[in-house]
Design an enzyme around this catalytic site. Structure first.
Site, PDB file in Angstrom:
ATOM      1  N   CYS A 157     -19.638  -5.288  23.499  1.00 52.74           N
ATOM      2  CA  CYS A 157     -18.760  -6.290  24.117  1.00 52.74           C
ATOM      3  C   CYS A 157     -19.187  -7.733  23.878  1.00 52.74           C
ATOM      4  CB  CYS A 157     -18.647  -6.019  25.610  1.00 52.74           C
ATOM      5  SG  CYS A 157     -17.731  -4.500  25.931  1.00 52.74           S
ATOM      6  N   GLU A 201     -21.700  -0.807  31.065  1.00 49.92           N
ATOM      7  CA  GLU A 201     -22.280   0.468  30.665  1.00 49.92           C
ATOM      8  C   GLU A 201     -23.601   0.631  31.408  1.00 49.92           C
ATOM      9  OE1 GLU A 201     -22.377   1.052  26.389  1.00 49.92           O
ATOM     10  OE2 GLU A 201     -20.295   0.439  26.247  1.00 49.92           O
ATOM     11  N   LEU A 203     -16.277  -3.134  33.811  1.00 47.44           N
ATOM     12  CA  LEU A 203     -17.411  -2.245  34.078  1.00 47.44           C
ATOM     13  C   LEU A 203     -18.557  -2.513  33.113  1.00 47.44           C
ATOM     14  CD1 LEU A 203     -17.474   0.104  31.699  1.00 47.44           C
ATOM     15  CD2 LEU A 203     -15.636   1.081  33.048  1.00 47.44           C
ATOM     16  N   LYS A 208     -29.106  -1.548  25.933  1.00 44.70           N
ATOM     17  CA  LYS A 208     -29.670  -1.833  27.250  1.00 44.70           C
ATOM     18  C   LYS A 208     -29.983  -0.501  27.928  1.00 44.70           C
ATOM     19  CE  LYS A 208     -25.368  -2.144  29.850  1.00 44.70           C
ATOM     20  NZ  LYS A 208     -24.612  -2.923  30.800  1.00 44.70           N
TER      21      LYS A 208
HETATM   22  P1  NAD Z   1     -14.800   3.159  22.401  1.00 48.28           P
HETATM   23  O1  NAD Z   1     -14.920   2.888  20.958  1.00 48.28           O
HETATM   24  O2  NAD Z   1     -15.914   3.774  23.159  1.00 48.28           O
HETATM   25  O3  NAD Z   1     -13.509   4.069  22.658  1.00 48.28           O
HETATM   26  C1  NAD Z   1     -12.273   3.883  22.052  1.00 48.28           C
HETATM   27  C2  NAD Z   1     -11.599   5.238  21.883  1.00 48.28           C
HETATM   28  O4  NAD Z   1     -10.272   5.031  21.395  1.00 48.28           O
HETATM   29  C3  NAD Z   1     -12.304   6.150  20.871  1.00 48.28           C
HETATM   30  O5  NAD Z   1     -12.563   7.396  21.481  1.00 48.28           O
HETATM   31  C4  NAD Z   1     -11.288   6.275  19.738  1.00 48.28           C
HETATM   32  O6  NAD Z   1     -11.327   7.541  19.097  1.00 48.28           O
HETATM   33  C5  NAD Z   1      -9.982   6.060  20.478  1.00 48.28           C
HETATM   34  N1  NAD Z   1      -8.865   5.654  19.628  1.00 48.28           N
HETATM   35  C6  NAD Z   1      -8.847   4.792  18.578  1.00 48.28           C
HETATM   36  N2  NAD Z   1      -7.596   4.646  18.099  1.00 48.28           N
HETATM   37  C7  NAD Z   1      -6.801   5.442  18.868  1.00 48.28           C
HETATM   38  C8  NAD Z   1      -5.419   5.725  18.874  1.00 48.28           C
HETATM   39  N3  NAD Z   1      -4.589   5.162  17.990  1.00 48.28           N
HETATM   40  N4  NAD Z   1      -4.945   6.592  19.805  1.00 48.28           N
HETATM   41  C9  NAD Z   1      -5.765   7.178  20.698  1.00 48.28           C
HETATM   42  N5  NAD Z   1      -7.095   6.932  20.735  1.00 48.28           N
HETATM   43  C10 NAD Z   1      -7.597   6.090  19.826  1.00 48.28           C
HETATM   44  O7  NAD Z   1     -14.401   1.757  23.067  1.00 48.28           O
HETATM   45  P2  NAD Z   1     -14.754   1.247  24.543  1.00 48.28           P
HETATM   46  O8  NAD Z   1     -16.174   0.809  24.598  1.00 48.28           O
HETATM   47  O9  NAD Z   1     -14.253   2.220  25.539  1.00 48.28           O
HETATM   48  O10 NAD Z   1     -13.876  -0.082  24.594  1.00 48.28           O
HETATM   49  C11 NAD Z   1     -12.463  -0.061  24.685  1.00 48.28           C
HETATM   50  C12 NAD Z   1     -11.981  -1.450  25.042  1.00 48.28           C
HETATM   51  O11 NAD Z   1     -12.478  -1.824  26.333  1.00 48.28           O
HETATM   52  C13 NAD Z   1     -12.469  -2.542  24.078  1.00 48.28           C
HETATM   53  O12 NAD Z   1     -11.474  -3.533  23.976  1.00 48.28           O
HETATM   54  C14 NAD Z   1     -13.674  -3.105  24.795  1.00 48.28           C
HETATM   55  O13 NAD Z   1     -13.929  -4.438  24.435  1.00 48.28           O
HETATM   56  C15 NAD Z   1     -13.245  -3.023  26.239  1.00 48.28           C
HETATM   57  N6  NAD Z   1     -14.347  -2.933  27.205  1.00 48.28           N
HETATM   58  C16 NAD Z   1     -15.445  -2.174  26.947  1.00 48.28           C
HETATM   59  C17 NAD Z   1     -16.453  -2.094  27.889  1.00 48.28           C
HETATM   60  C18 NAD Z   1     -17.688  -1.272  27.623  1.00 48.28           C
HETATM   61  O14 NAD Z   1     -18.654  -1.429  28.382  1.00 48.28           O
HETATM   62  N7  NAD Z   1     -17.732  -0.413  26.627  1.00 48.28           N
HETATM   63  C19 NAD Z   1     -16.351  -2.777  29.110  1.00 48.28           C
HETATM   64  C20 NAD Z   1     -15.209  -3.520  29.362  1.00 48.28           C
HETATM   65  C21 NAD Z   1     -14.211  -3.594  28.394  1.00 48.28           C
END
Ligand code: NAD
Length: 436
Positions: A261, A153, A151, A322
């Protein structure tokens, strides 16, 4: 189906909400108590178009719950999705500590068959590591599947509901069947699930993000050449993009890519390659060029002011990395602001959604006010994010408010001819500078 989503950030909250929307019962787990309390009370924690409505509806219908207790969410769930952070470690490699910690805990909790689905972006071999970590404490049958999230953002709900494709890495027929059912509501027109092995799925995600980052960087270098040769990158973009083999998207030059990312994934893939004795030269170049590109407007602004930015009032439009998001992670705007402050400028900035996060990041070092408030008496305006509301602003109002009619546009939002007619000094990326 009953689903647990571990990690309730951008990916976790969107994933949890969208799976609840298709009728599943979802429990989202996060270690951040403040976040869990807010979400439980119906207060959304991120800005994402269309998300709040779905979030509130599913919360009301009791299909969406939030907790800090891993065991509470996991015990009745068939599926456990990991949407945990994988930030870059000191050497650029993906830090898997959150994922492996949760895997370790899951091993102690699981007592019937579960499919553990990794949605985080993780290096090749992570599914095996997660399997080993869970298996160390667990005798029950379980499968670990790699299902990287694609996805974007700003379009997260739309992307999740209508994905171009869903990549699923698994060698288990049982898990494959369950995942097909899970995604069936999103595949009604045609089935776009691509099954593969875990390692290929993990690498597909890095390949996709690194390819897109490379495409942007290529155009940024073409833009640099345009400035040197006196050509116009906008025309070249159209000339290139009409070639179907190249495609129109991701050809817009600017002040570099940011976000949580692309920078981290390019670094992590380059680092993974090193780990198997391969130097991924293109990615090395992408990182170097992007670092320079993020700050490329700073020397241009300095030059305009004869190398003296002390006391100069610079207004910034756009802080998010963005448009359509409140995310400022690795946003070029923040790097630029820090540099301008070092040079002695006074910064006043506006962003439609990212001011709260910017306040957290930069504190009182800058002023955060309304779109037209920030340009009052400014020496120059810098556009760092191409939000729609910046595209057709009230130019008369701008002319009367700004001390000098000077714009540095890092996103090529305006037509050159129009800026000339309006009497602005206008510098953008890969195009001629215009002045009255
Ligand atoms: P984020 O930082 O927004 O969210 C991560 C969440 O995990 C936070 O709320 C944090 O408090 C929680 N967390 C941390 N340790 C934890 C634990 N031990 N138990 C429970 N919760 C815990 O991250 P995100 O942007 O959602 O990204 C997550 C993953 O997805 C990453 O690997 C990222 O590369 C990938 N990703 C992100 C996007 C994007 O657009 N943001 C898109 C595709 C993939």
């Amino acid at each position: 189906m009953r689903i647990a989503v571990v990690g309730t950030g951008y990916v976790g909250l969107v994933t949890g909400t969208c799976f609840a929307e298709s009728g599943n019962t979802v429990t989202c787990i996060d270690i951040d108590t403040g976040k869990v309390n807010k979400l439980t009370n119906g207060e959304i924690t991120i800005y994402e178009p269309g998300l709040e409505k779905l979030f509130l509806r599913n919360l009301r219908e009791n299909r969406l719950k939030f907790t800090t207790e891993l065991a509470d969410g996991v015990k009745d769930s068939l599926l456990v999705l990991l949407a945990l952070p994988t930030p870059p470690g000191g050497d650029g490699s993906a830090d898997l500590s959150a994922i492996l910690k949760v895997a370790d805990d899951l091993g102690k909790i699981i007592n019937d068959y579960k499919v553990i689905i990794d949605k985080s972006t993780v290096p090749v071999g992570t599914a095996e590591k997660v399997h080993t970590a869970i298996g160390a404490n667990c005798k029950t049958e379980f499968d670990v599947v790699s299902n990287p999230e694609f996805l974007r953002e700003g379009f997260a709900v739309e992307d999740f509901m209508k994905p171009d494709r869903v990549i699923v890495g698994t060698s288990s027929q049982k898990a494959r069947k369950i995942i097909s059912e899970l995604y069936a509501p999103f595949m009604r027109q045609d089935n776009r699930i691509i099954f593969m092995d875990e390692r290929s799925a993990e690498l597909t995600k890095y390949a996709a993000n690194s390819f897109l980052a490379t495409k942007i960087t290529f155009m940024n270098e073409i833009a640099i050449l345009c400035e040197k040769f006196g050509a116009d990158v906008d025309l070249i973009r159209r000339g290139l993009g009409t070639d179907e083999r190249i495609g129109k998207r991701f050809l817009f030059p600017g002040i570099g890519f940011g976000g949580s990312c692309f920078p981290k994934d390019v670094k992590a893939l380059a680092n993974s390659a090193k780990g198997v004795n391969y130097e991924f030269k293109i990615l090395q170049a992408v990182m170097e060029v992007n670092e320079k590109q993020k700050l490329s407007l700073v020397p241009r602004i300095k030059k305009y002011f004869n190398d003296d930015l002390k006391g100069k009032k610079i207004a910034i439009w756009g802080l998010a990395f963005k448009p359509n998001t409140d995310d400022i992670r690795e946003a070029p705007s923040i790097f630029i602001i820090r540099e301008l402050i070092k040079e002695g400028s006074q910064i006043a900035a506006f962003d439609p959604e990212a001011m709260i996060n910017t306040k957290r990041e930069l504190g009182d070092h800058i002023e955060l006010r309304g779109q037209y408030d920030v340009i009052k008496d400014c020496d120059a305006l810098l556009i760092a994010t191409e939000w729609n509301e910046f595209r057709t602003p009230d130019f008369d109002k701008m002319s009367s408010l700004m001390k000098r009619k000077v714009i540095f546009d890092g996103r090529n939002v305006y037509e050159l001819q129009k800026m000339k007619e309006l009497g602005f000094y206008y510098e953008s990326i890969g195009r001629k500078t215009v002045s009255a």
